[in-house]
Design a protein around this motif. Sequence first.
Motif, PDB file in Angstrom:
ATOM      1  N   ARG A  19      -3.583 -11.530  51.152  1.00 32.32           N
ATOM      2  CA  ARG A  19      -2.476 -11.239  50.242  1.00 32.32           C
ATOM      3  C   ARG A  19      -1.637 -10.068  50.720  1.00 32.32           C
ATOM      4  N   LEU A  20      -2.221  -9.198  51.520  1.00 29.28           N
ATOM      5  CA  LEU A  20      -1.449  -8.084  52.075  1.00 29.28           C
ATOM      6  C   LEU A  20      -0.397  -8.572  53.062  1.00 29.28           C
ATOM      7  N   ALA A  21      -0.479  -9.829  53.471  1.00 28.09           N
ATOM      8  CA  ALA A  21       0.552 -10.394  54.347  1.00 28.09           C
ATOM      9  C   ALA A  21       1.902 -10.462  53.655  1.00 28.09           C
ATOM     10  N   ALA A  22       1.933 -10.322  52.338  1.00 24.25           N
ATOM     11  CA  ALA A  22       3.204 -10.333  51.607  1.00 24.25           C
ATOM     12  C   ALA A  22       4.069  -9.134  51.971  1.00 24.25           C
ATOM     13  N   PHE A  23       3.460  -8.072  52.517  1.00 23.32           N
ATOM     14  CA  PHE A  23       4.225  -6.876  52.871  1.00 23.32           C
ATOM     15  C   PHE A  23       4.736  -7.008  54.310  1.00 23.32           C
TER      16      PHE A  23
ATOM     17  N   SER B  97      -4.553 -21.010  51.891  1.00 23.54           N
ATOM     18  CA  SER B  97      -5.185 -20.850  50.581  1.00 23.54           C
ATOM     19  C   SER B  97      -4.290 -21.323  49.443  1.00 23.54           C
ATOM     20  N   GLY B  98      -3.005 -21.569  49.750  1.00 28.72           N
ATOM     21  CA  GLY B  98      -2.072 -21.984  48.707  1.00 28.72           C
ATOM     22  C   GLY B  98      -1.601 -20.848  47.814  1.00 28.72           C
ATOM     23  N   GLU B  99      -1.733 -19.599  48.280  1.00 27.92           N
ATOM     24  CA  GLU B  99      -1.401 -18.438  47.454  1.00 27.92           C
ATOM     25  C   GLU B  99      -0.097 -17.760  47.868  1.00 27.92           C
ATOM     26  N   THR B 100       0.656 -18.363  48.788  1.00 32.71           N
ATOM     27  CA  THR B 100       1.843 -17.699  49.315  1.00 32.71           C
ATOM     28  C   THR B 100       2.848 -17.381  48.220  1.00 32.71           C
ATOM     29  N   GLU B 101       3.163 -18.366  47.387  1.00 32.63           N
ATOM     30  CA  GLU B 101       4.180 -18.167  46.354  1.00 32.63           C
ATOM     31  C   GLU B 101       3.727 -17.132  45.323  1.00 32.63           C
TER      32      GLU B 101
ATOM     33  N   HIS C 182       4.744  -9.559  44.640  1.00 35.65           N
ATOM     34  CA  HIS C 182       5.419  -8.566  45.468  1.00 35.65           C
ATOM     35  C   HIS C 182       6.811  -8.263  44.902  1.00 35.65           C
ATOM     36  N   SER C 183       7.585  -9.283  44.606  1.00 39.92           N
ATOM     37  CA  SER C 183       8.953  -9.087  44.116  1.00 39.92           C
ATOM     38  C   SER C 183       8.965  -8.392  42.756  1.00 39.92           C
ATOM     39  N   ARG C 184       8.106  -8.841  41.863  1.00 37.30           N
ATOM     40  CA  ARG C 184       8.095  -8.245  40.520  1.00 37.30           C
ATOM     41  C   ARG C 184       7.620  -6.798  40.565  1.00 37.30           C
ATOM     42  N   HIS C 185       6.705  -6.497  41.471  1.00 40.35           N
ATOM     43  CA  HIS C 185       6.268  -5.102  41.599  1.00 40.35           C
ATOM     44  C   HIS C 185       7.439  -4.213  42.002  1.00 40.35           C
TER      45      HIS C 185
ATOM     46  N   TRP D  26      13.192 -13.730  49.710  1.00 44.63           N
ATOM     47  CA  TRP D  26      12.330 -14.727  49.064  1.00 44.63           C
ATOM     48  C   TRP D  26      12.959 -15.213  47.756  1.00 44.63           C
ATOM     49  N   ALA D  27      13.469 -14.295  46.956  1.00 46.94           N
ATOM     50  CA  ALA D  27      14.040 -14.666  45.661  1.00 46.94           C
ATOM     51  C   ALA D  27      15.275 -15.545  45.821  1.00 46.94           C
TER      52      ALA D  27
END
Length: 734
Positions: free
Chosen positions: A409-413, A476-480, A486-489, A526-527
């Motif tokens: 999940r840290l790959a989102a950064f 894992s299907g967790e990308t979105e 990430h965006s909401r944070h 992304w948005a």
Amino acid sequence: MRQRHEVEFGPFRLEPARRLLTKAGHPVPIGDRALDILLVLAAHAPAVVTPRVLLEQAWPGVFVEKSNLRVQIATLRKALGDGKDGNRYISTVTGRGYCIVAALSRLNADDTEERCPCEESEVGGEADNTGQAAPSASAVTNLSLHQAEIIGRERELAELQEWLGRRSLITLVGPGGIGKTRLAAELGWRVLADFPGGVWLVDLAPLADRAAVARATADALGVAVTNADAIVETIVAALGKARRLLIFDNCEHLIDAAATLIRTLLNRSPGVSVLATSQRDLRLAAEQIYSLTPLEVPPPGTVEIGGFSAADLFVARARAADRLFELHETNGADIGEICRHLDGLPLALEMAAARLRMFGVEGLRRGLGDRLKILKGAVDGDARHASLYTVMEWSHGLLTCFDQRVFRRLAAFPGSFSLDAAVAVAGEEGAESWDIVEALGRLIDRSLVTLERHDPPRYRLLETLRLYAGERLRTSGETEEAAERHSRHFIEVFGKAELSWEEVPDADWIAPYQPELPNLRAALDWALAEPERRQIAVALAASGSLLLHALFLIAEGRKYLDLIVPLIDRDTPRATAAHLLRHASAFCLTARDPKGLVHAERAASLYRKLDDRQNLATALSYIGGYRMNQGRLAEARTIILEAQLLLAGSFLKKRQLVILIILGSVATYMNNPAEGRRYFTQAIDLAHALKSFRESTCLSNLGLSEYALGNTERAIELTREAAGGPDRPLDSGP
């Protein structure tokens, strides 16, 4: 070096002069080539013999494929019955070569027996009158022979060599592919003379069972073990008191077993020093951790890349792979970019250089997005290094399921991130934030996350690790889900940032938020990628545009806002829409684009409906700025004065500063330099108190007023003072 003395091991007797191997007095049928290999192994015993040495000495002057060597080793093992009834004679040391592990007795010319070095308390040598074994030149190390030159690590080698003189346990820590093994081996050769008992490498990479660690150590030392339940006792007895360096390589997957054995050896063998390599520390009291960092990469835009260690390594390996390769001014920048994208990791750089003939510099640079697939080529036959992907797989496989989830999940950064951001993005419903913090700590310990020493600290995944984590995230299907978290944070982060803008000096405000710029860009991209994310895009731009404007990224801000303003619809909260329009107007005003007037007027209308006087004042100040640019000066002055009245007595000093600057400019254009001087003087005092970047703008404008009033010397003085400050647009303002 060929064996000249007759030797005995187990039931076998090897007679080099007669080229005869017997078992219990009976000849053993064995081919000439297998016999030659046995003679070479016996001559070097108990040291490891590399495939190259075996090929050179068993097939002198003949080019032979390594596959022939493996066939002959298999033939030799079959002839000896190696592996039957628990008997072991020849060991394969992965990535290094082969060695005899059985206890050898050498017989001299008059048939008196000499004990093989592996049976002495000192591994190699004869005992002196102190009861300790003297070193033997033929058995002081099992390190493989020098391979390619090690590049870019002279400072590390010097530091580690100095440390070994003062410390008994050093753990070389770093991510996979950073060159821990190569560095440890090079260091071992350099300090060989400092350790009379030799330097011995114990490779734990091939092992899967923690119980095998002691056995592998005995094998590396050439210690004969007759009691499987007393391996450690046997090793301790064999080590004696002579100074030795033991290199325990690749400890990370058997960390507890390795740490237990190392602690015992250090406690009970006073002459032993240990150098361990691992992706995490051993957590022993005697341990000194040496964190190995990537090689130095050329900064972006650098053409003269010589002297940067990552580039030097890449160029050296490229020339080794292709004798026609040349470094010149047309490919230097591309090679620098390759080095940066590969994080300065030696293994990745070597793999990339090996693929240069196939792809060329430009093709290799373009293909780095698929580096996990295209960068292949086992180093010295090590299966863990068969590709960049397998290196990542090895490290990932050592994590718990929970830590794997946090890691991917840290790959989102896209770049660095804060602790709060890690908790927000990597967490999940019901998870304790402290669990994420602990997981992040473990990932740092395992060199999968890099700690950047700021205050407060920030964290990052090396780009190659982020690519791998991103692939795991997609699988894992967790990308979105991770991207939305990430965006909401960062909507919240930049919302709080805007609230603090008015109270904090510009430079002090920018310092903690500028590192979040890559996160803002990634979240906006992304948005904007899907229509159903439009409200996230609007909210993010409404809160994050201030950072772009404070950094004077005007063109970039306008590009985003031109895409996002049209996304405002009836579902958009009024306050969010008004904030977005206000920022869009500010960017256009700075660029003197008249279309921003519509945005300012829409924002003002919404703020009136919301009865938000302070933000209405800001919107009105922008409208006044547009009217000034249109030459409608009296109207501009009226609007700006209304805005000033709305802000009277408020804490929004930076907005008041913008109003003073615009009022001074309007007065100047209306040929009233005295009034302009009054406003600019007030603005300078306020800007100085706020430590605002706009102080130089105010000084410059005051200089123009003084010049118009005939005060030439004062005007020159102010202009010179302004020239020494930051260059900022006249009408910029959030």
